[in-house]
Structures are given as structure tokens and as C-alpha cells.
Design an enzyme around this catalytic site. Structure first.
Site, PDB file in Angstrom:
ATOM      1  N   SER A 101       0.873  -1.079   0.044  1.00 53.69           N
ATOM      2  CA  SER A 101      -0.107  -0.052  -0.001  1.00 53.69           C
ATOM      3  C   SER A 101       0.886   1.381  -0.078  1.00 53.69           C
ATOM      4  O   SER A 101       0.377   2.370  -0.215  1.00 53.69           O
ATOM      5  CB  SER A 101      -0.983   0.052   1.338  1.00 53.69           C
ATOM      6  OG  SER A 101      -0.421   0.059   2.558  1.00 53.69           O
ATOM      7  N   LYS A 150      -6.766   3.737   8.683  1.00 46.88           N
ATOM      8  CA  LYS A 150      -5.799   4.699   8.102  1.00 46.88           C
ATOM      9  C   LYS A 150      -6.394   6.154   8.105  1.00 46.88           C
ATOM     10  O   LYS A 150      -5.795   6.927   8.380  1.00 46.88           O
ATOM     11  CB  LYS A 150      -5.613   4.319   6.549  1.00 46.88           C
ATOM     12  CG  LYS A 150      -4.648   2.806   6.598  1.00 46.88           C
ATOM     13  CD  LYS A 150      -4.522   2.617   5.088  1.00 46.88           C
ATOM     14  CE  LYS A 150      -3.367   1.528   4.937  1.00 46.88           C
ATOM     15  NZ  LYS A 150      -3.133   0.789   3.659  1.00 46.88           N
TER      16      LYS A 150
END
Length: 783
Positions: free
Chosen positions: A689, A732
Site C-alpha cells: 500500500s 488509516k
């Protein structure tokens, strides 16, 4: 008033059936031709129907209802085939009811309904009874007679005259009807017999039904016989034991009864146990009686019997499931977590409607300190069950779950049976904590042993190696907890329903601190509300400057440290300690530990703020890139895993391919080495990611353009410049908001996950969704 039929049946049979008949609904039965049956009529409209039939030819149509629960259904609620019956006798009761004795004459098919009010009337068509014309029909008739004879011998409610009457029936169809009327059948089965015209098919169907009922009676007879034989055997053993005891007394060999064994016998008689467990305990007690108490095996056998007696085989706590109370308990114990609490209440609602259902095994997954274990305690409190927690972290031995075999010295049952013995009931709430931390070595794989424990289809016969008696775990509510799912074996994960618990926002932490943590610390440190006072601003400062976590565990530790400081002042004689505020917070807790570094660290080319997901929740991850004279080398530092290294290679390849578009010299790589570093260097990192952050960092370093302040990003990349979706979106987003980021770049295919996050969590954040790397660079790089 009583009315009797004066005409003979022969005279009636000589009459032709009328084309139209009044029809009476049969609620719970079917009447066959040739069958005499009592009938009670209570409805006024049906009484009018009976009176009309009596005033004419005394014939009525009797048709069964399709649904017995429907009150006075219309034609669509009745079967199409019924019977024409003759009213043989009628008695009028003082209440106005009519009691009839009717005899079935012939099958009829209801062709057309000519009247529905005030009672039913229909045009009927006679169904002629076929004549026997084959040896097969005659053979089936004889076989049915043989079955009826055996059934009369076994069924107490059937007199011998029934078989004699059947022998005098000449027509096979009438024989089938008569036998069907004697059997205990459902309405649909009786109706099927009535509707079957073909003699061979009717005899075959009735023979099958008779065989089924005969087998039921034979099974009942065998069970009664077995019970009598067992009782006789038990009496015989009792008399033999009494004789053996008398002989031993005559020979002077009788031993005094041992007090310890007498106590075990008394406990065994009072214990609530399954048959298998009682049999195992009795067998072991018999061995103990013949064993020398000084023998080494004596203690082992005695301990085994005590375990069998201590385990709650049948004892269960009285459970209650009040959905409103459960919701109140969950709201009282936990702030927010609405989705999680809704799923738990739904789970309890199904348990209330179907207590015997084998429900799913719940697995709470989330960062440390978000309330996974306390949710299990709340479920136990809401249902009135006992609660027991087992920590599986670091467990490597299969025997921890299944127990040791009794051949080993110091053998004990596994943790499951030990926990049940400790709570004393067979239906507690079992919390299997840290299931993702299970290990395995040469001693076995405990996760494989848990496959049986956590499978509702198997755990009703769970076998512990020590007890060696099946134990029913289906009444236990199992709840597991984990920080991550990746380390749980797929077969074990497949048996659980995963419920994710994300981290808390700053506002949620403030409310949790005010409602739960501060009052708890006051109580634990012996402080009153006047002595330990803290402002909301101070709590927010602690959250942002002294803790960095998804849960509230460290927040509670800091509040505990404040409570100790206040407690010391109180014991030193300070009656009214000052209120904890943002001004005096550093005097009490020391210098601030964490600061928002996003704006400071991203103010120069080559530094990008990425986002990562860890076991502790979401975190901000800085990616730094720099170019230096060299020969096309790529250096990677910061303990990067293989996947992250491959992402860095892909990022550099994309930048080289699009160098001119980015304002970079096309041949920069011939004289430049790239160095990519991801702090902190002591923490291992991996995953795809960070791809977009690496591309942005390399492009920023080579082009000299800085990254806009307070911009964070996450996403996987391909060599063709596509931005692929990632996981841990909510964690996140929460980390980005806590770090002060106001613009967040995400893959377009993660838009749905963002929309599921509540507005409170996304307030103040601007989301940019990217399909291509060019979309990222347009937003991230300053002009």
C-alpha cells in the site's frame, strides 16, 4: 330430539346419488366409503345444511379442509374429492348442537360450486369403484390382511373383531379404505387414499402406511422388552453382590468401608451426569475398591473420579435474554461501536427465538484496547451466564486444549474442561483471547484441536484426552478475539463470523475517558470527584500528546499516573488539589511525547506522508527519497519486506518511463543513484500500500517539487500506472485525522469503504480518489 334412519342400507344403495348436494367441511378428518363415524356440528349455518339434508334424502357431502386452522374456508380451501354420506342418526343437544352418526357411501368429485351462502352446495360427480380384475390386486389384498392381523396383535386399541370384520370384506378397495381408517395418519395421507381410485395403487399405498405403523409398534415392543431385561439383569447383579458380601463376612474377609470411597459414592449418587460419564465413574470406583490405597495408581484413579464428579455435565445456569436489557448493558459498558453492538443484539435475538440453535462463533478483530474482551463480559452479563476467559497467546501444545492422557504423570484435562469446572455450569460465555497468537511445535498444533471446539456441528461430542468421555459444548457461547486475521489458519477462520472493531477517534476517546476511565481511576485510587477533576482540554492533550494508539489502554495509564499524583498530594495534606488542565498537565506528566510532524517533515522535496495499517491500528508512515551521483542503483533502507521492496522497484520503473512528463531529464538514471528510506528503521515494514507514496517521493526528489503540506496517501501501484485498492481503510483514515492531515488520496475502488465511515470520523478531511498515478501527482506535488 332424536331422529333414526328407518330405511335399510340396501334401499339407500339402490338410490341414485343426487347431482347436487349440501356440503359440510371436515376440520380434522377424512371419512371413507363404508365407514361409520360420529360428527358434531356446532355452527348455525352448518346446522341449516344438516336440516335441509334431513328434509330431503338425508345425504350430504363431506369434504376435508386443506388447512385445519382456517375458519370456514371457501371452496378454494377444500379438497376436490370427498364422500357422499348418509345421516344414520341425529341427536339435538340442549345447546343447539347436532350430533350425527353418518355412513360414507361413495367417493365423489366436486365439479362445480352452486352455492356458498348461507352454506355450501356443489354439483358432484360419482367416482365409480373399479372391480378387481388382476391377480396382483388379490395378492396385495391378502398381504394387507396379514399386516392387519399382526397390527391387531400389537396395537392395544384395536380389538380382535376388527380382523374378523376385515376377513368378511370382499372388495379390495373397501378393505383398503377400512384399514386406512384404522391407522394413525395425517389428513393429507388420508386424503391421498380417498383420491386414489386405482385399486392396485390404493392397496400399495395403504400397505406402505400399515407397514410403517406396524414397525413403530414393533420398535416400541422391543424397547419395552429391553427395559424389562435390563431391570432383571440389575436385580440379578444386586442379589449376587449381596450373596458375595455375606460369604466374605462368613470367611472374615470383609473389609471396612473406606471413608474416602464412601464420600465418592455419595457424591456419585447425587451428581447430575450423562450416562457415559456415570458409567465411567462407576467403573473407576469399582477399581478403586479393589485397589490398595498405597498403590501409585490409586491416587491417579481417585483424581480421575473427582474430575468426573466436578465437571458440570448437566448443570446449567438459568439464562435470560431480554433484548432491551442487553442493549442497555452494551450501551452502559461501551461507548459508540454501534455496528458491533447491533450485530451482538441480533445474535442474542436469534438465540431468544431459537434457544436450541447452534449459533455462529463470533470473532472480535481489532487493535489492542478497543474493548474486545469487555464486550464478551457484557454479553455474559446481558444473558445471565457465567463468564470465563482463556488466553491462547503463546499456547503451543495441543494438550492445552484437549488435555493429557492419563498415562502421563501429572496429567490434567485441557483448558476447556478446566474452565467449565471453574465456572460450575455447562452454558457459560467462553472468551478465547488472542486466538491469532497461537503457536505450534513438535508437541502438536493447538489450532487443529480448536477446529472441533469451534465447530457447532461437532462440539456436542467434544472429546478430552483425560476424561475420555464425550462432552457437550453446544450450550457454550464461544467468543474469540484477535488483532489480525492473517495469522489465523484458514480452516479455523472459516468456522468463525468476524466482527471488526476499528479504533476510536479523538472525540470518542474523550467521551470514553469522561464516562468510564476517569470514574474508574477515581475509584481505584480512592479519590472523590472533587479531589480528581480534569478538563476536556486536558484529556484531548493527553490523547494527542501523550498517547498514540487506536484504543484507550495507554490513555487509561496516563490517567492513572495523574490519579497517583493527585493521591499523593491528598495524603500529604492538600485537601483540595488543583483541577488538571492543559496548563498544569506538563507539570504532572512531564514533557509532551508526540507532536504532529506532517507539515514539518513534508516541507522539502522527496518526503511524502504515507499511511499504514498495523496490529495497533492505522499509523502515519513517512517515505523519504533522495538522488545522488551514481550509476543507476536503488538503495532501500528501513527494514522493508519483500513486497515493499518490489513496490519500490515498480515505482522507480514508472518514474523512469514518464520522466519527460514529470520534467525530469530522460537519462537521469545513467548518472544517479536513488536512495529510498522509510523511518523508523528499527520497525519491520511490508505490504504493497506504500506504492503511491514511493512514486510521489521519487518524483518529488528528482523534479525538485515539494509535496503539498498535510497531504497523506495510500494505494498499490502497477507498472502501467494503475492505482489498486488497499485494506484497513477506516484505520488509516482515523490515523490521518489524528495526525492533522486534511487531504487524503485513496484508490477509487476504496470509495465504498470510505462512505461506510460515519461523518463524525471523516469531518474535516478532503478525499481525493485516484485511478492513475498521474491523478495522485496532480494533487500531491506543488507547482
Amino acid at each position: 330430539m332424536q331422529l333414526s334412519a328407518q330405511a335399510d342400507d340396501d334401499a339407500v344403495s339402490g338410490q341414485s346419488l343426487p347431482d347436487e348436494l349440501p356440503v359440510v367441511r371436515l376440520l380434522n378428518g377424512v371419512i371413507f366409503p363404508g365407514m361409520l363415524a360420529p360428527l358434531t356440528v356446532t355452527n348455525v349455518l352448518d346446522i341449516d345444511c344438516i336440516d335441509e339434508a334431513l328434509s330431503r334424502d338425508r345425504m350430504i357431502g363431506l369434504v376435508a379442509q386443506r388447512d385445519p386452522d382456517t375458519e370456514r374456508p371457501g371452496p378454494e380451501g377444500l379438497y376436490d374429492v370427498g364422500v357422499v354420506a348418509l345421516i344414520q342418526k341425529m341427536i339435538q343437544l340442549p345447546t343447539g348442537e347436532r350430533r350425527l352418526l353418518v355412513k360414507g357411501l361413495s367417493r365423489v368429485r366436486l365439479v362445480e360450486w352452486t352455492q356458498e351462502q348461507p352454506f355450501l352446495r356443489a354439483r358432484v360427480e360419482d367416482i365409480e369403484e373399479p372391480q378387481p380384475d388382476s391377480d396382483t390386486v388379490r395378492a396385495r389384498s391378502q398381504a394387507l390382511l396379514d399386516l392387519l392381523r399382526r397390527l391387531v396383535e400389537l396395537a392395544p386399541h384395536l380389538p380382535d373383531e376388527v380382523y374378523v370384520q376385515a376377513l368378511n370384506i370382499e372388495h379390495p378397495g373397501s378393505l383398503a379404505d377400512m384399514v386406512a381408517s384404522l391407522l394413525d395418519l395425517a389428513i393429507s395421507e388420508r386424503q391421498h387414499v380417498l383420491e386414489t381410485v386405482d385399486l392396485d395403487d390404493r392397496l400399495k399405498y395403504v400397505t406402505t402406511l400399515t407397514t410403517r405403523e406396524l414397525e413403530q409398534y414393533e420398535l416400541t415392543q422391543r424397547m419395552q422388552q429391553d427395559a424389562r431385561e435390563e431391570l432383571t439383569q440389575a436385580q440379578r447383579e444386586y442379589f449376587l453382590r449381596q450373596q458375595l458380601k455375606a460369604i466374605q463376612e462368613e470367611l472374615g474377609e470383609a473389609e471396612e468401608e473406606r471413608p474416602d470411597l464412601a464420600e465418592l459414592h455419595e457424591r456419585l449418587e447425587e451428581a447430575q451426569m450423562t450416562e457415559e460419564a456415570r458409567e465411567a465413574a462407576e467403573t473407576e470406583l469399582d477399581r478403586l475398591e479393589k485397589m490398595n490405597p498405597a498403590a501409585a495408581e490409586y491416587t491417579v484413579a481417585r483424581t480421575y473420579v473427582e474430575w468426573l464428579l466436578d465437571v458440570p455435565w448437566l448443570q446449567g445456569s438459568e439464562t435470560r435474554i431480554d433484548i432491551e436489557e442487553a442493549q442497555e448493558v452494551l450501551d452502559e459498558d461501551h461507548y459508540d461501536l454501534e455496528d458491533v453492538k447491533d450485530r451482538i443484539v441480533e445474535y442474542l435475538a436469534v438465540r431468544k427465538l431459537r434457544p436450541e440453535i447452534k449459533g455462529p462463533i463470533l470473532c472480535f478483530v481489532g487493535p489492542p484496547g478497543v474493548g474486545k474482551t469487555s464486550l464478551g463480559q457484557s454479553i455474559a452479563r446481558a444473558t445471565g451466564r457465567e463468564f470465563h476467559r482463556i488466553s491462547l497467546g503463546g499456547v503451543r501444545d495441543e494438550a492445552e486444549i484437549r488435555g493429557h492422557r492419563r498415562t502421563y504423570v501429572g496429567a490434567l484435562p485441557g483448558r476447556i474442561i478446566q474452565g467449565l469446572r471453574r465456572v460450575g455450569v455447562n452454558n457459560p460465555v467462553f472468551m478465547l483471547d488472542e486466538i491469532d497468537k497461537l503457536g505450534h511445535d513438535f508437541r502438536g498444533d493447538p489450532s487443529s484441536a480448536l477446529l472441533e471446539v469451534l465447530d457447532p456441528a461437532q462440539n456436542d461430542t467434544f472429546s478430552d484426552h483425560y476424561l475420555e468421555v464425550p462432552y457437550d459444548l453446544s450450550k457454550v457461547i464461544f467468543i474469540t478475539t484477535a488483532n489480525v486475521l492473517e495469522t489465523i489458519p484458514p480452516a479455523l477462520l472459516d468456522r468463525m463470523e468476524v466482527i471488526r472493531l476499528p479504533g476510536y477517534t479523538r472525540k470518542e476517546k474523550v467521551q470514553i475517558a469522561k464516562r468510564y476511565l476517569v470514574p474508574r481511576q477515581r475509584e481505584e485510587h480512592g479519590l472523590s470527584a472533587e479531589q480528581f477533576r480534569i478538563s476536556d482540554a486536558a484529556i484531548e492533550t493527553i490523547i494527542g500528546g501523550y498517547t498514540r494508539e487506536a484504543g484507550v489502554r495507554n490513555l487509561e495509564r496516563q490517567l492513572g499516573a495523574l490519579a497517583r499524583k493527585i493521591a499523593r498530594r491528598v495524603t500529604e495534606g492538600e485537601e483540595s488539589p488543583p483541577r488538571v488542565s492543559r496548563r498544569n498537565l506538563e507539570d504532572l506528566l512531564g514533557p509532551r511525547l508526540y507532536y504532529s510532524e506532517v507539515a514539518e517533515r513534508t516541507g522539502q522535496p522527496g518526503v511524502v506522508c504515507g499511511l499504514a495499517w498495523t496490529q495497533s491500528g492505522g499509523e502515519v508512515l513517512f517515505v523519504e527519497a533522495t538522488g545522488m551521483p551514481g550509476k543507476n542503483n536503488l538503495m532501500l533502507t528501513g527494514q522493508l519486506g519483500e513486497v515493499m521492496k518490489e513496490s519500490a522497484q515498480a515505482a522507480l520503473s514508472w518514474v523512469r518511463t514518464h520522466a519527460e512528463e514529470l520534467g525530469i531529464e530522460p537519462d537521469f538514471y545513467e548518472r544517479t543513484d536513488m536512495h529510498l528510506h522509510v523511518p523508523a528503521g528499527a520497525v519491520p515494514k511490508d505490504g504493497p500500500s506504500a506504492g503511491v507514496a514511493m512514486v510521489t517521493a521519487i518524483a518529488s526528489a528528482l523534479s525538485g517539487r515539494t509535496v503539498r503540506p498535510n497531504v497523506g496517501m495510500t494505494g498499490e501501484i502497477t507498472l502501467r500506472g494503475k492505482v489498486l485498492p488497499i485494506g484497513g481503510v477506516k484505520e488509516k483514515v482515523l490515523a490521518a485525522k489524528a495526525a492533522g492531515i486534511d487531504t487524503l488520496i485513496l484508490p477509487s475502488r476504496n470509495r465504498a469503504q470510505v462512505e461506510e465511515i460515519s461523518e463524525e470520523h471523516t469531518e474535516g478531511l478532503h478525499f481525493v480518489y485516484a485511478d492513475e498515478i498521474e491523478d495522485v501527482l496532480k494533487v500531491a506535488l506543488a507547482d
